[in-house]
Design a protein around this motif. Sequence first.
Motif, PDB file in Angstrom:
ATOM      1  N   PRO A 191       0.825  -1.218   0.000  1.00  0.00           N
ATOM      2  CA  PRO A 191       0.000   0.000   0.000  1.00  0.00           C
ATOM      3  C   PRO A 191       0.858   1.267   0.000  1.00  0.00           C
ATOM      4  O   PRO A 191       2.031   1.248   0.380  1.00  0.00           O
ATOM      5  CB  PRO A 191      -0.814  -0.126   1.299  1.00  0.00           C
ATOM      6  N   LEU A 192       0.261   2.366  -0.396  1.00  0.00           N
ATOM      7  CA  LEU A 192       0.989   3.626  -0.531  1.00  0.00           C
ATOM      8  C   LEU A 192       1.587   4.078   0.797  1.00  0.00           C
ATOM      9  O   LEU A 192       2.715   4.571   0.848  1.00  0.00           O
ATOM     10  CB  LEU A 192       0.063   4.703  -1.097  1.00  0.00           C
ATOM     11  N   GLU A 193       0.836   3.898   1.886  1.00  0.00           N
ATOM     12  CA  GLU A 193       1.333   4.371   3.178  1.00  0.00           C
ATOM     13  C   GLU A 193       2.490   3.528   3.714  1.00  0.00           C
ATOM     14  O   GLU A 193       3.220   3.961   4.618  1.00  0.00           O
ATOM     15  CB  GLU A 193       0.198   4.377   4.208  1.00  0.00           C
ATOM     16  N   ASP A 194       2.701   2.319   3.182  1.00  0.00           N
ATOM     17  CA  ASP A 194       3.792   1.446   3.644  1.00  0.00           C
ATOM     18  C   ASP A 194       5.048   1.557   2.800  1.00  0.00           C
ATOM     19  O   ASP A 194       6.074   0.955   3.151  1.00  0.00           O
ATOM     20  CB  ASP A 194       3.326  -0.019   3.650  1.00  0.00           C
ATOM     21  N   LYS A 195       5.010   2.284   1.728  1.00  0.00           N
ATOM     22  CA  LYS A 195       6.162   2.337   0.822  1.00  0.00           C
ATOM     23  C   LYS A 195       7.424   2.902   1.455  1.00  0.00           C
ATOM     24  O   LYS A 195       8.520   2.406   1.158  1.00  0.00           O
ATOM     25  CB  LYS A 195       5.801   3.133  -0.440  1.00  0.00           C
ATOM     26  N   PRO A 196       7.369   3.924   2.318  1.00  0.00           N
ATOM     27  CA  PRO A 196       8.627   4.410   2.914  1.00  0.00           C
ATOM     28  C   PRO A 196       9.390   3.336   3.679  1.00  0.00           C
ATOM     29  O   PRO A 196      10.625   3.320   3.656  1.00  0.00           O
ATOM     30  CB  PRO A 196       8.162   5.527   3.850  1.00  0.00           C
ATOM     31  N   ARG A 197       8.688   2.417   4.355  1.00  0.00           N
ATOM     32  CA  ARG A 197       9.362   1.373   5.124  1.00  0.00           C
ATOM     33  C   ARG A 197       9.917   0.272   4.231  1.00  0.00           C
ATOM     34  O   ARG A 197      10.832  -0.448   4.622  1.00  0.00           O
ATOM     35  CB  ARG A 197       8.395   0.784   6.149  1.00  0.00           C
ATOM     36  N   TYR A 198       9.375   0.114   3.040  1.00  0.00           N
ATOM     37  CA  TYR A 198       9.828  -0.927   2.119  1.00  0.00           C
ATOM     38  C   TYR A 198      10.827  -0.405   1.085  1.00  0.00           C
ATOM     39  O   TYR A 198      11.303  -1.172   0.259  1.00  0.00           O
ATOM     40  CB  TYR A 198       8.634  -1.537   1.380  1.00  0.00           C
ATOM     41  N   ARG A 199      11.169   0.871   1.140  1.00  0.00           N
ATOM     42  CA  ARG A 199      12.069   1.445   0.144  1.00  0.00           C
ATOM     43  C   ARG A 199      13.519   1.127   0.514  1.00  0.00           C
ATOM     44  O   ARG A 199      13.979   1.416   1.617  1.00  0.00           O
ATOM     45  CB  ARG A 199      11.870   2.955   0.043  1.00  0.00           C
ATOM     46  N   THR A 200      14.255   0.538  -0.419  1.00  0.00           N
ATOM     47  CA  THR A 200      15.646   0.157  -0.187  1.00  0.00           C
ATOM     48  C   THR A 200      16.576   1.313  -0.533  1.00  0.00           C
ATOM     49  O   THR A 200      16.151   2.370  -1.012  1.00  0.00           O
ATOM     50  CB  THR A 200      16.009  -1.067  -1.026  1.00  0.00           C
ATOM     51  N   ARG A 201      17.866   1.103  -0.298  1.00  0.00           N
ATOM     52  CA  ARG A 201      18.844   2.138  -0.618  1.00  0.00           C
ATOM     53  C   ARG A 201      18.970   2.360  -2.117  1.00  0.00           C
ATOM     54  O   ARG A 201      19.528   3.368  -2.550  1.00  0.00           O
ATOM     55  CB  ARG A 201      20.207   1.783  -0.020  1.00  0.00           C
ATOM     56  N   LYS A 202      18.488   1.407  -2.921  1.00  0.00           N
ATOM     57  CA  LYS A 202      18.468   1.573  -4.375  1.00  0.00           C
ATOM     58  C   LYS A 202      17.145   2.135  -4.871  1.00  0.00           C
ATOM     59  O   LYS A 202      16.855   2.090  -6.064  1.00  0.00           O
ATOM     60  CB  LYS A 202      18.746   0.237  -5.060  1.00  0.00           C
ATOM     61  N   ASN A 203      16.323   2.600  -3.921  1.00  0.00           N
ATOM     62  CA  ASN A 203      15.040   3.240  -4.223  1.00  0.00           C
ATOM     63  C   ASN A 203      14.010   2.275  -4.797  1.00  0.00           C
ATOM     64  O   ASN A 203      13.089   2.677  -5.513  1.00  0.00           O
ATOM     65  CB  ASN A 203      15.236   4.417  -5.184  1.00  0.00           C
ATOM     66  N   ASP A 204      14.145   0.980  -4.491  1.00  0.00           N
ATOM     67  CA  ASP A 204      13.162  -0.019  -4.903  1.00  0.00           C
ATOM     68  C   ASP A 204      12.220  -0.317  -3.741  1.00  0.00           C
ATOM     69  O   ASP A 204      12.607  -0.235  -2.572  1.00  0.00           O
ATOM     70  CB  ASP A 204      13.840  -1.313  -5.344  1.00  0.00           C
ATOM     71  N   ILE A 205      10.988  -0.678  -4.071  1.00  0.00           N
ATOM     72  CA  ILE A 205      10.025  -1.125  -3.058  1.00  0.00           C
ATOM     73  C   ILE A 205      10.164  -2.645  -2.996  1.00  0.00           C
ATOM     74  O   ILE A 205       9.750  -3.361  -3.917  1.00  0.00           O
ATOM     75  CB  ILE A 205       8.595  -0.711  -3.419  1.00  0.00           C
ATOM     76  N   ALA A 206      10.750  -3.148  -1.911  1.00  0.00           N
ATOM     77  CA  ALA A 206      11.096  -4.563  -1.853  1.00  0.00           C
ATOM     78  C   ALA A 206      11.012  -5.060  -0.418  1.00  0.00           C
ATOM     79  O   ALA A 206      10.978  -4.285   0.543  1.00  0.00           O
ATOM     80  CB  ALA A 206      12.508  -4.807  -2.410  1.00  0.00           C
ATOM     81  N   THR A 207      10.988  -6.377  -0.283  1.00  0.00           N
ATOM     82  CA  THR A 207      11.038  -7.035   1.014  1.00  0.00           C
ATOM     83  C   THR A 207      12.413  -7.663   1.203  1.00  0.00           C
ATOM     84  O   THR A 207      13.036  -8.127   0.245  1.00  0.00           O
ATOM     85  CB  THR A 207       9.948  -8.111   1.128  1.00  0.00           C
ATOM     86  N   ASN A 208      12.891  -7.650   2.437  1.00  0.00           N
ATOM     87  CA  ASN A 208      14.203  -8.209   2.775  1.00  0.00           C
ATOM     88  C   ASN A 208      14.016  -9.677   3.143  1.00  0.00           C
ATOM     89  O   ASN A 208      13.302  -9.999   4.095  1.00  0.00           O
ATOM     90  CB  ASN A 208      14.821  -7.441   3.941  1.00  0.00           C
TER      91      ASN A 208
END
Length: 533
Positions: A191-208
């Motif tokens: 969701p849009l509100e969760d994107k800041p927490r999922y943004r990596t140092r390469k500016n991708d929206i990803a899970t670790n």
Amino acid sequence: MSRLSLTCRRRLGRRKAVVAYWNQVMVSVVWFSITLCNLIAKYKCSRLRIRGIASHTDRYTILHRYAYESDIMCLSQLRMNRRCFARLCCMLETLGGLKATRYMNVDEQVAIFLHMIAHNVKNRVLTCRFHRSGETISRLVTRVCHAVIRLHPYLLKRPEPITEDSMDQRWKWFKNCLGALDGTHIKCLVPLEDKPRYRTRKNDIATNVLGVFSQDMQFIYVLPGWEGSTADSRVLRNAFLRLNGLKIQRPGYYLVDAEYTNGEGFLAPYRGQRYHLNDWRDGHQPTTPKELYNMRHSSARNVIERCFCILKARWGVLKDNSYYPVVIKNRIITACCLLHNYIRKEMAIDPFEDNASPDEGTGDNGGGNDDNVTTIGTSEDWTTFRDNLAQTMTWTTHEDAKLVEAMLNMVNAGGFKADNGFKSGYLQHLGQALKESLPNVGILAKPHMESRIRTMKKEWQVVYDMITGNNTSGFGYDSVNRCGTVESPEVWDSYVKVHKGAEKWRNKSLPHYDDSCIIFGKDRAQGNRAEDC
């Protein structure tokens, strides 16, 4: 009157005849309409039945083409050959709880799921390819994914430590090592509100995703779901706290990169030294024990980089954003890891291994809980263990024996022995001799052999002075055990106070002492003629 009545009766009769005629016409029209409607209804029913039969035939043809026509097509579309596919369907049905529905068999459900994760196609594309509704596709993807996850006790690899007699050129240096672990980022839809927490140092929206691998590139443990901005060390700590989390039984350990701490259960490289395999190309060779340790550590731990590459090359759903929410994506990631293990076990040759070039958690089922590592952190003992490993990594006992044998042959043959050392060119001669007796070891004349000969000479000198020195009464030599002897502990303690370098040789043998006396004996100064006033 009679003539008028006759006329009226004629007109009335004529009118009745017209009405009767039109009544017959209307009845005929009604019956014609009813008959036509019945014919149309029968035609439509027959057409639907014919269309249903044709659709069922198309589905059977598509399934046969994808899964049963040839191994080449099955590998291309489902990422496994026909035998593996049939065995997987059987396992999912008997062990995973996957059931056939009224209109769909197990093999068709599995084929649709494998095709989706292999090529990362949308729901509407699967609807067109397999002639199923979008709701049916969505339900079966979730159902098959859960069935695959239920197979984790059978598909996850049990950790196996490296044994003392291991001959693997990459892993033989790391005795009791269980494998390697690292994290990777996999793109996801949040969701849009969760994107800041999922943004990596390469500016991708990803899970670790934390992955723990064995030496043969199979998953021991996997933990997806953490936000992409999370540090790898934090994900590892969380894996320890989970009920079915990562277990490390002593004295086992995993190889980790420099982002993790060097502590019990986790062996990290030296920081500030060359590490990555790319650093050793173009003729670069390690010149210190720490650099050599880092090179061999990187060579062994590189298995996890290759495994992640194979995983993402095999399953297209892991390479880019999928069309499923993050909760379902995490389950798909776990299912992909388990299917990776299944393919590695069932197929003798992995077709994706040649293309590998580095760039809800499940338990590992390994060992008991009596002697497991319970904390994560730096440890002085573990730092000492790494230092000792770096010092002894250059040469094994077998390689030491081959080196001493080659030097002894060189001394006996003559030509390279000089006063107080060897003549120039002796290293190249030794290098050629070891290359014949130990092929593919990668030992170089400089700096490996030169450094090892210097160390062997220094160790021999310490033991030689202790046994045959002028002021070392009470010491002797045990030719059977090839070690020094001492009359009493007091003699040893008094000697060690003066000669600090001899402390590590207490109750320790020097296996090549006799041969070293022949090689280095004439070079050691004795001081027999020294006199004072």
